[in-house]
Design an enzyme around this catalytic site. Structure first.
Site, PDB file in Angstrom:
ATOM      1  N   CYS A  48       0.827  -1.200   0.000  1.00 20.72           N
ATOM      2  CA  CYS A  48       0.000   0.000   0.000  1.00 20.72           C
ATOM      3  C   CYS A  48       0.866   1.257   0.000  1.00 20.72           C
ATOM      4  O   CYS A  48       0.384   2.356  -0.157  1.00 20.72           O
ATOM      5  CB  CYS A  48      -0.976   0.016   1.161  1.00 20.72           C
ATOM      6  SG  CYS A  48      -0.192   0.292   2.736  1.00 20.72           S
TER       7      CYS A  48
ATOM      8  N   CYS B 182      -2.058   8.220   6.027  1.00 18.89           N
ATOM      9  CA  CYS B 182      -0.737   8.237   6.671  1.00 18.89           C
ATOM     10  C   CYS B 182      -0.880   8.581   8.154  1.00 18.89           C
ATOM     11  O   CYS B 182      -0.186   8.015   9.000  1.00 18.89           O
ATOM     12  CB  CYS B 182       0.183   9.258   6.012  1.00 18.89           C
ATOM     13  SG  CYS B 182       0.631   8.843   4.326  1.00 18.89           S
TER      14      CYS B 182
END
Lengths: 131, 395
Positions: free
Chosen positions: A35, A104
């Site tokens: 990812c 993130c």
């Protein structure tokens, strides 16, 4: 117009607390290279406080800035306080993240949490073993 | 700080001669080429000169060149327009897995509209095997589209061999030559194709203009309805300044091509040959020989492309990456994945694309600033730490 805020850039260019801790009290690893991001947090706990935090991150500018910010926000805090760090509060401290980079900040908060959980479960086991 | 632009695959600067040629058409020569008065005549004349210049670049007849608003429009027009014009004949189309999204997504749209799509795979260098194209053909195949070269990894495809196959079955063959036209020799007769896309901003022309060449006699359905501009195939007043710029850029590209190729090849080879000695665990992507002269693409193991790109940018070096993090869709480059690269490695992709203004000092500068950047990110990388530990454990 740059994609990232000045704060993100500052943390990306000068990340705090990069590295590993030898014999850490807790380790939290999240994400995978498929990812695009992978973070490992190492913590040292003293008197229920995060005495030291280090991280290693494989990922983009945002992932590195998030890791740095999470480590800075959590250092010195009690475990309870540190567990209250949310993706949102990390993004806010970084003066915002581009939409596609929100994940993130999720990873950063998760990695820290996982390291704390790792510490807590180890502690339980030692206690259980002793008892 | 030194500024080094190494992202010519994204776009090239406008040549001063091209800008000069365009200026009158942003000023007093503002006429609409469809009009029958003096202003119209001047615009039309300029437009037809540009059409001839573009035709000469690819060895075509001027009347077969259609101006469009971009390379993306040319590809959309080709895929949808050529397929739709033949839908009574058949509804099966073939494209490669590494096409640009303007081809790939157009093909997907046709799928939604009832067409059947076959994707041809590529090998580890990104090369299409013509035999795979042959195997993918069906009775009702009406269109094959394979790119002339892939701008991301630089690999040049065996277009002539594929054209021989499509010709046997009388199937229309389009090639996306956006990465090659104006850069390396592109001749429609030598390639044997029926339609070809190109774009001005890839060879020092302006943005917002492209062209689609369609062989006379091949039917195409217009995407834009309206007036009878471009022979009724593409309605809308032509963007004359941009069209003039495209023409001038094509003329300059043709006359300077040999010298440009020599220069770009030298820069590319300098970087690719010196890199492995400066940085370990680097994998060069794309075909080692059959590749675009200005394309130096590679993957750096254990670190991610966007972070490298940002640190290079802080040193004044502009490049691009195919990592998931740099794409808005958060997916690693479909080109690298189709070539069979592991996802983690594809995340470390970098593309340095050279242009005519670059120098060997630019390459030296990259060789100076890149290794410390890689080192710095590897010190931060948990993947690198694991690799080092595993290595020590093994020895």
């Amino acid at each position: 117009m740059p994609v990232y805020s000045e704060k993100v850039m500052e943390h990306f260019m000068n990340p705090r607390n990069v590295g590993e801790i030898e014999n850490p009290d807790g380790v939290g690893e999240v994400g995978n290279p498929i990812c695009g991001d992978m973070m490992t947090f190492y913590i040292k706990v003293k008197d229920n406080r995060l005495d030291d935090i280090k991280f290693k991150t494989f990922g983009c500018g945002a992932a590195i800035a998030v890791s740095s910010m999470v480590s800075e926000m959590a250092k010195g805090k009690t475990l309870e306080e540190a567990m209250k760090i949310t993706p949102r509060s990390v993004a806010d401290e970084l003066e915002g993240l581009p939409k596609q980079k929100y994940h993130c900040s999720n990873l950063g908060a998760q990695a820290l949490n996982k390291a704390i959980q790792d510490y807590l479960s180890k502690k339980k086991k030692t206690k259980g073993g002793k008892g | 700080m030194r500024k080094v632009y190494l992202d010519h695959a994204a776009t090239t600067p406008l040549l001063p001669e091209v800008r000069e040629a365009m200026l009158p058409y942003l000023g007093e020569a503002f006429g609409n080429p469809s009009c029958l008065h003096g202003w119209g005549d001047a615009a039309r004349e300029a437009m037809e000169t540009a059409r001839a210049q573009v035709a000469q670049l690819i060895g075509a007849n001027a009347e077969e060149v259609i101006f469009t608003g971009s390379g993306t429009e040319s590809n959309n027009f080709a895929i949808k327009g050529l397929a739709l014009a033949q839908q009574n004949k058949g509804k099966h189309i073939v494209v490669s897995a590494i096409e640009h999204f303007s081809v790939l997504h157009s093909a997907r749209t046709l799928e939604k509209w009832g067409f059947e799509l076959s994707l041809v795979p590529v090998d580890k260098y990104g090369v299409v095997d013509p035999e795979d194209v042959r195997k993918s053909l069906k009775k009702d195949t009406v269109l094959v589209s394979i790119m002339h070269a892939n701008g991301e990894v630089g690999t040049i495809e065996p277009i002539l061999e594929i054209a021989r196959i499509t010709k046997e079955s009388n199937i229309v063959f389009h090639t996306d030559a956006i990465a090659t036209a104006g850069i390396v020799p592109v001749d429609i007769k030598e390639l044997g194709v029926d339609a070809l896309s190109l774009a001005g901003n890839q060879f020092y022309g302006p943005k917002g203009v492209g062209a689609l060449w369609v062989r006379k006699g091949v039917r195409i359905m217009p995407l834009l309805d309206g007036g009878i501009q471009e022979g009724g195939r593409r309605a809308g007043t032509e963007n004359i300044p941009a069209v003039v710029g495209l023409g001038k850029a094509a003329e300059l590209a043709k006359s300077n091509m040999t010298a440009r190729i020599k220069h770009l090849t030298q820069l590319r080879d300098r970087l690719l040959s010196k890199l492995p000695a400066k940085i370990d665990h680097v994998v060069i992507t794309g075909h080692p020989q059959n590749r675009l002269p200005g394309n130096a693409s590679f993957c750096v193991e254990f670190i991610e492309g966007e972070a490298m790109l940002m640190l290079l940018n802080s040193q004044g070096v502009a490049v691009t990456s195919g990592s998931a993090c740099t794409s808005r869709a958060l997916k690693a480059s479909h080109v690298l994945i189709a070539m069979g690269l592991p996802h983690a490695l594809a995340q470390g992709s970098l593309l340095f694309s050279f242009g005519i203004d670059n120098t060997s000092e630019d390459v030296n500068y990259v060789l100076k600033v890149l290794p410390p950047i890689v080192d710095r990110l590897r010190q931060m990388s948990p993947l690198y730490a694991k690799f080092i530990k595993a290595g020590k454990g093994g020895s």
